[in-house]
Design a protein around this motif. Sequence first.
Motif, short mmCIF file in Angstrom:
data_model
loop_
_atom_site.label_atom_id
_atom_site.label_comp_id
_atom_site.label_asym_id
_atom_site.label_seq_id
_atom_site.Cartn_x
_atom_site.Cartn_y
_atom_site.Cartn_z
N CYS B 61 -8.60 -51.19 -56.46
CA CYS B 61 -7.29 -50.82 -55.94
C CYS B 61 -7.01 -49.36 -56.28
O CYS B 61 -6.63 -48.56 -55.43
CB CYS B 61 -6.21 -51.69 -56.56
N ASP B 105 -14.18 -50.35 -62.47
CA ASP B 105 -15.00 -49.31 -61.86
C ASP B 105 -15.58 -48.36 -62.90
O ASP B 105 -16.77 -48.03 -62.86
CB ASP B 105 -14.11 -48.54 -60.88
N THR B 137 -10.70 -57.37 -56.35
CA THR B 137 -11.47 -58.58 -56.09
C THR B 137 -10.71 -59.84 -56.50
O THR B 137 -11.29 -60.89 -56.71
CB THR B 137 -12.84 -58.53 -56.79
N ARG D 342 -21.68 -59.60 -45.69
CA ARG D 342 -20.42 -59.08 -45.16
C ARG D 342 -20.73 -57.86 -44.31
O ARG D 342 -21.87 -57.41 -44.25
CB ARG D 342 -19.49 -58.71 -46.31
#
Lengths: 342, 342, 615, 615
Positions: B61, B105, B137, D342
């Motif tokens: 995000c 991340d 996720t 995907r």
Amino acid sequence: MNDMSAAKMNEPLKPADFATDQEVRWCPGCGDYAILKCMQRTLPDLGVTRENTVFVSGIGCSSRFPYYMNTYGFHTIHGRAPAIATGLKLANNDLDVWVVTGDGDGLSIGGNHLMHALRRNVDLKILLFNNKIYGLTKGQYSPTSDVGTRSPSTPDGSLDPSLDPISFALGANAPFVARTVDTAQKHMPIVFTRAHQFKGTAFVEILQNCIVYNDDVWAKVTDKASAPDHQLHLEHGKPMLFGKDNEKGIRFNPATFSLEVVTLGNGVDLEHIQVHDETSLPLAQMVARLGHKEGEPVAMGVIYAAPRGETYTEAVLGRVASAKGRRSLQDIMKAGETWVVE
Amino acid sequence: MNDMSAAKMNEPLKPADFATDQEVRWCPGCGDYAILKCMQRTLPDLGVTRENTVFVSGIGCSSRFPYYMNTYGFHTIHGRAPAIATGLKLANNDLDVWVVTGDGDGLSIGGNHLMHALRRNVDLKILLFNNKIYGLTKGQYSPTSDVGTRSPSTPDGSLDPSLDPISFALGANAPFVARTVDTAQKHMPIVFTRAHQFKGTAFVEILQNCIVYNDDVWAKVTDKASAPDHQLHLEHGKPMLFGKDNEKGIRFNPATFSLEVVTLGNGVDLEHIQVHDETSLPLAQMVARLGHKEGEPVAMGVIYAAPRGETYTEAVLGRVASAKGRRSLQDIMKAGETWVVE
Amino acid sequence: MSAEIQHLESAVVRFAGDSGDGMQLTGGRFTATTALSGNDLATFPDFPAEIRAPVGTTFGVSAFQINFGAKAIMTVGDRPDVLVAMNPAALKTNLGDLRSGGVLVVDTGTFNPRNLQKAGYDADPIEAGTLKDYQLIEIDISKLTLEAVKDFGLGNKEALRCKNMWTLGLMLWMFSRKREPVTNWLQKKFSKAPTLADANIAALNAGHAFGETAELSATLKRYQIDAVKSEPGLYRTVTGSQAISWGIVAGAELAGLNVMFGSYPITPASPVLHTLSGMKELGVVTFQAEDEIAAVCAALGASYGGALGVTSSSGPGIALKGEAIGLAISTELPLVIINSQRGGPSTGLPTKTEQSDLYQAIYGRNGDAPLPVVATSSPGDCFDAAIEACRLAVKYMTPVMLLTDGFIANAAEPWKIPDLSTYAPFKVQFVTEPGEAGFNPFKRDEKTLARNWAIPGTPGCEHRIGGIEKSFATGHISYDPANHQKMTDTRANKIAGIANDIPAQTIDQGEATGDLLVVGWGSTYGPISEAVRCALAEGLKVSHAHIRYLNPFPANLGDLMKGFKQIMVPEMNHGQLKTVLRDTYLVDAKPFTKVSGQPFKIVEILDGIRAMLGA
Amino acid sequence: MSAEIQHLESAVVRFAGDSGDGMQLTGGRFTATTALSGNDLATFPDFPAEIRAPVGTTFGVSAFQINFGAKAIMTVGDRPDVLVAMNPAALKTNLGDLRSGGVLVVDTGTFNPRNLQKAGYDADPIEAGTLKDYQLIEIDISKLTLEAVKDFGLGNKEALRCKNMWTLGLMLWMFSRKREPVTNWLQKKFSKAPTLADANIAALNAGHAFGETAELSATLKRYQIDAVKSEPGLYRTVTGSQAISWGIVAGAELAGLNVMFGSYPITPASPVLHTLSGMKELGVVTFQAEDEIAAVCAALGASYGGALGVTSSSGPGIALKGEAIGLAISTELPLVIINSQRGGPSTGLPTKTEQSDLYQAIYGRNGDAPLPVVATSSPGDCFDAAIEACRLAVKYMTPVMLLTDGFIANAAEPWKIPDLSTYAPFKVQFVTEPGEAGFNPFKRDEKTLARNWAIPGTPGCEHRIGGIEKSFATGHISYDPANHQKMTDTRANKIAGIANDIPAQTIDQGEATGDLLVVGWGSTYGPISEAVRCALAEGLKVSHAHIRYLNPFPANLGDLMKGFKQIMVPEMNHGQLKTVLRDTYLVDAKPFTKVSGQPFKIVEILDGIRAMLGA
Ligand SMILES: Cc1ncc(C[n+]2csc(CCOP(=O)(O)OP(=O)(O)O)c2C)c(N)n1
Ligand SMILES: Cc1ncc(C[n+]2csc(CCOP(=O)(O)OP(=O)(O)O)c2C)c(N)n1
Ligand code: SF4
Ligand code: SF4
Ligand SMILES: [Mg+2]
Ligand SMILES: [Mg+2]
């Protein structure tokens, strides 16, 4: 081999029992030989069995180690040994799993896996052979190389500030951190033993000489003459003294908020000398960096050891064990909304 | 857009000039909005240009950030932003390169790149949005999640000890380390400004609330009522005081070799309070971990800042610049043993 | 008096010894001298995976082979004519290759029980008489070397290190080569240790003199190999690693960009990193990253910033780069990825050669992710192939995979130094104005389909890119189904369109139609070439086409193959190009494979040709 | 009185609304109730990439489609018969799919200027009269919901959250479904907040009652869809993610091993991690690793330790695992790699479906590195496919790639719960004795070519493995050229041999010979199936074969294809299976591709069939 093991069942194992029949393929004079011998000497004293001992390594000269240990061994891929070893422990937590890695394998490509194995407290015994160079690929500089290292990829000398393995490990929340050196045939077994006995991930930096590509990078620390002034042997609860006659010591200076080297006498007494407390993280972090400045000794031995109770693998497998058998797969599939067609 | 930029050439830029026309796609109430606004407010004050500013991010995000900044931006792949940003700086060191990353991340998949960008001192400004969860996720636990975090992948609570981003960064030899929080609209610009002005890699942990998957994980630190007791605002050269009326402070206890919380009065004077020295690594390492124990405040602001002179990119590019033009490729090809066929 | 000199068209010599015996150096010097004599040549260094394996072991044997001649030399030679074995282990591991009747020089000084045992010999093969198929020349090189250098006060170990120069001296005598280039080189190398220079020169001279000694001339033959007729010009020897490095720099210059080379050491790709690290004078920035992923990412970041990002590795490292290469494809940024292939799978045989990464190059990524693949076929060819990779990368805004292999990387050959001013530049034109409607990074060139390239630092062109699908029309993120189809098609068409911007496929040897077309790629060029030459001489209707552009194929390749009854595809893998040919053209391309870590021998391919033609 | 009830064979309903409107939940409940009524069904959740995009935007629209019927349902339906649009953005993005004449339910309460503008409408489409092709049903659901729940003291926001239950009530009425299952579910879900349960139930009832209201019965039709005739047994609905997780656990049980599942979250693979994380009672250990590389490495380490190592990801993550998969191939350890495909390349379209990782599965590694590839074709099929992957992994000591995709992973269908006791076990026999000559890990089973598996902890069998080439004879490191050839051949033969251990390829529909064979794999099963059914009905000579084993292919596949004049290969990629078929069989397999992130529609394939047959 079968007969042999059967026969020896009740005899204590000897160093030779831990040696394979494979020819050792390191350069003559490489520091790795001494580490190998030391491990082969130490394991029998730890009372371990060959079958329950596994050496997992990445890629590098150092990572050839498993081939020479007559235990289980897995020579994996570059940098990934901690991850593979983690899976192995999760499959069978009864195994003694040693990870052998190098400064390139463990801190360059494998830095992340190493970090997470340390912080998770996976109960691996991780030995990082730090020769400050990439041996196997013929001598490029590594993340631990001193600034200015000339190598095939840095013909004018390297420019990037280096990483200190111990500081890194402490920053990564490792519960046990120690340092030893390839020339210390007496010290290494002590450190290996402490690491083995520690419940949780143990990280050991072994200063190692690469005679071909980085010869004498540890010379100051290892040379008979200069060693006493350059090695600080830590003992829990003991003052940090060093020098040929223990005439020097380490003192905490609150004004500079740092450790400093002092010589005993002239008003400096034993009581001013910092006592090693291996359970203190702040102290460990300071001790770790000794040696960065000229005149400071490099700390040897157990720098930090703070057991945390259950290890990660114990905790995970404990949960699985206590849940196991509660329902069958058939039960799970039948749970929830179902209907019958007749 | 062209006309606009031409027209505004000589006018100072405004926050709105740094906003794109793309709809912001975070959940309503997400802490990321506040950080975005703050950055858009701070950049004009820094006197930077849009064209020389680049935001590089990974995936998460938080890593959507570049889409909303009307500067150059690169939304890369998971965990690799520091590596991509390093290459970008090596291509053009005149650029102001900000890296935006998350706890997943930056510290999970990208831990190694982050570590090496820190230790190399690449002159990146790295913002790590720490919401202690994988937002994008859908809520799995992250390396910074507290033990016991229930998430889709840890339905019974997580078991692995977590990582402290600041301790990690210090262990990785980062020269500048700071912390701020999404709710601190006044504090964030100060920290961003310090990071921007620092010559070298700057690492900023931003405590951030994920309203959907980890709501209120920082509530104690951010709630109006409890904040004074849970935030310690660091200022270089100033004693470490906190509490609603600055009635509490941090003292170094040599006996336990650690920082402790004390209340002023009853024999505890201002002079006993530890003065913040942002150039002291040992102090920074201790300050970093404040907040781990109940009753301790979390340190905010610049925890460590030790400029190192030349940055890595300057050093590398400086060498190239001074060598450049010495020989042509044609010269190099002709150097060495050659012969003529006639 | 020296022996009578016999003229030869070409000869294959292999030096084999312990890792510590300096065989690579000996071979290198022999090569340099031979090149200076104007022979054509090809070399093959074959060293162990160990840095310095224990002395005397078979896995510690290091060998260097050179094929040189008065004619064009295409391969390193199937079998040595001369084998120099510096110890029993070297004999053990190399004898099998020596052609029967070949010259076998052994240093008898090393044939002691300990070394024999280490090499796995039960009995001394010299005494056992098992070497009678060869012209055995027994010399106690160790002893003769010690004698030759005894006046220089070296320790025994140091003195013995001069053995290789003694041996080189003998070989230089045998092939009538000059000693001066070696002497000069030694003086330069040991300029700071003149005693060592003198000792080595003394050993060299002693070896040479030994050849001259009359009493031996009966056994020791002497050869002369004349200069080859080559195009006029200035020549040097290059290895593939050198040529590819220089080609990258040349390509970047032609594009008007600086090189930013991100890499992580790995065998056999590292020499490119080493070479480029020494080229700062050309503005080359090298970055030794923490791993291969960081290396490719840094290169991509540099391309984003307006440099030419280049990365390099071998199989395992390229596998790691796959995800980031996908990002380069999605963001349509130029990038050159050099893959020095080695034996796989996994760690495999790091120091051996193979062509088994073609699948990985063409197909090895998630999603529909095509990119151009260019292959080098010899050390010298690396230069032009690298320039082509750079050209395609910047012209089409795409990552390009440049395939080479361990053999090419380490092998050396004479090379006519190209005149850089004759190369057509392909200068990149960055976009510097946003245009009427504002800057859209995904606006495309109608012909090449390459997207707009504006770099950070350009006012007015601020934009955001990333790995999520982007709108064809605006360049912003788009989840629209029809747009994804259009972008997928466009990416594919862009790469496919390159077929019209590369040279048509030519037939290297043989007629344009016939019974059999041998289709090769990469370092098999030499052996295929020689095999086809022999087959043609035998009257077989065979031709050879060697493909440089593996994706997309040259536009005429399908038609070209139609002219032949059969197609044979020799590859050092299990049949990878074969797959691509069959898929693309539905042609019955027959695999002819070798996966041993060693290059093809000419005779192997020749036999394959004969078998296919029932000859 | 309620409206007259019309009997239908099947119907397609799509719920579309804002991310916050709870459409997935509504769809899920409608599905559960429908399943309990005995219909066959297929569902397709289509949610945005954003967690919670801003309210009212088009990119924040979340949709759920269900096709259900009294006949076998193979797809989610090309076009909805009924579309529920909870706001203008949902209308905007979904209307295009509604079949002309279809029922369109809109919540007029949301059609205010702000929302219309956010959705990109210049004018209110309801007023503009642009919806006259549909049976438009305008209801102010917002207002009616607020009224229905006004007695429960909820805030406005909370009260509006009950809108989805109101809508569900109406739909349950429309399709004559029972409300009890939903009511029960709500009571359970909100057991700790009974007010919420009551409010939601009230809304549900109000929606239902609204349908019953006489005055509306003219516009609002009511339908009945009877139960499908299915095999007798106990049924439930499963998603692909559930079934694949359970299949892995079943496979491990049949092998007598514990599962060690190493993964890293990624869309759309995460649900497998979530499901398995809740299965500790079956001895399943899950490990959320720091990245995909660590995940596969941990799984491999666990296999080395004697567990069944399993890992799972989607395209970008699988790309990262390539190097480690090579290690699994080289060390010949069992490993199952699940790839939930995907949209690509790179980050691509994370929440959309695609089949574009087949190349990566078959070819995507360095070196010659073959592994078996198994594909799932529907949610329920995942169970058996996963068991097969486990079986091949342990029987052949090899990593196995198990391909599924975002569509299958999230879609649900009724599933007859299998009786586990009917599955044949394939229990692993670890080696526990070193044998006469000492333990050699690379001694092979003569038939399967699988190597010896002894695990750490076994006395006497201590051994070392790794990624360097190993001697065929001893298992020790070997750089020998002939050995490398032999090992490469052996690895290839081992995988190729699996062709004889898998079921022969069958024809799913149509004759064994004919004009056209449609060859599919994976989640295109449904649309191909329906399209072929239609084509057969049209009298076309077409058949359908659906391949589960993509590497190696079933032994009879080549012969089977020979029976057809043409081969068509529909794929949600740019033609990847097509490549493998053409390479393997030299058959003119024609690609028929769609790369839009959306499943094929039946009619698209049907048109394709017609075009190929000139019909
Ligand atoms: C994926 C991958 N990248 C690179 C390599 C090449 N490589 C092998 S060992 C090594 C570095 C070894 O350094 P270190 O870990 O310090 O070990 P040492 O040889 O010094 O003991 C490298 C770069 C590899 N084998 N695999
Ligand atoms: C290679 C790869 N692995 C996994 C993912 C899936 N993924 C996307 S974001 C993310 C975690 C994000 O967490 P964090 O960095 O904390 O960002 P947040 O969403 O919390 O801001 C993961 C696992 C991915 N996109 N690519
Ligand atoms: S290269 Fe260095 S580290 Fe490697 S074996 Fe030789 S001496 Fe040891
Ligand atoms: S999921 Fe959490 S972090 Fe992500 S946008 Fe929503 S609130 Fe923010
Ligand atoms: Mg090293
Ligand atoms: Mg996060």
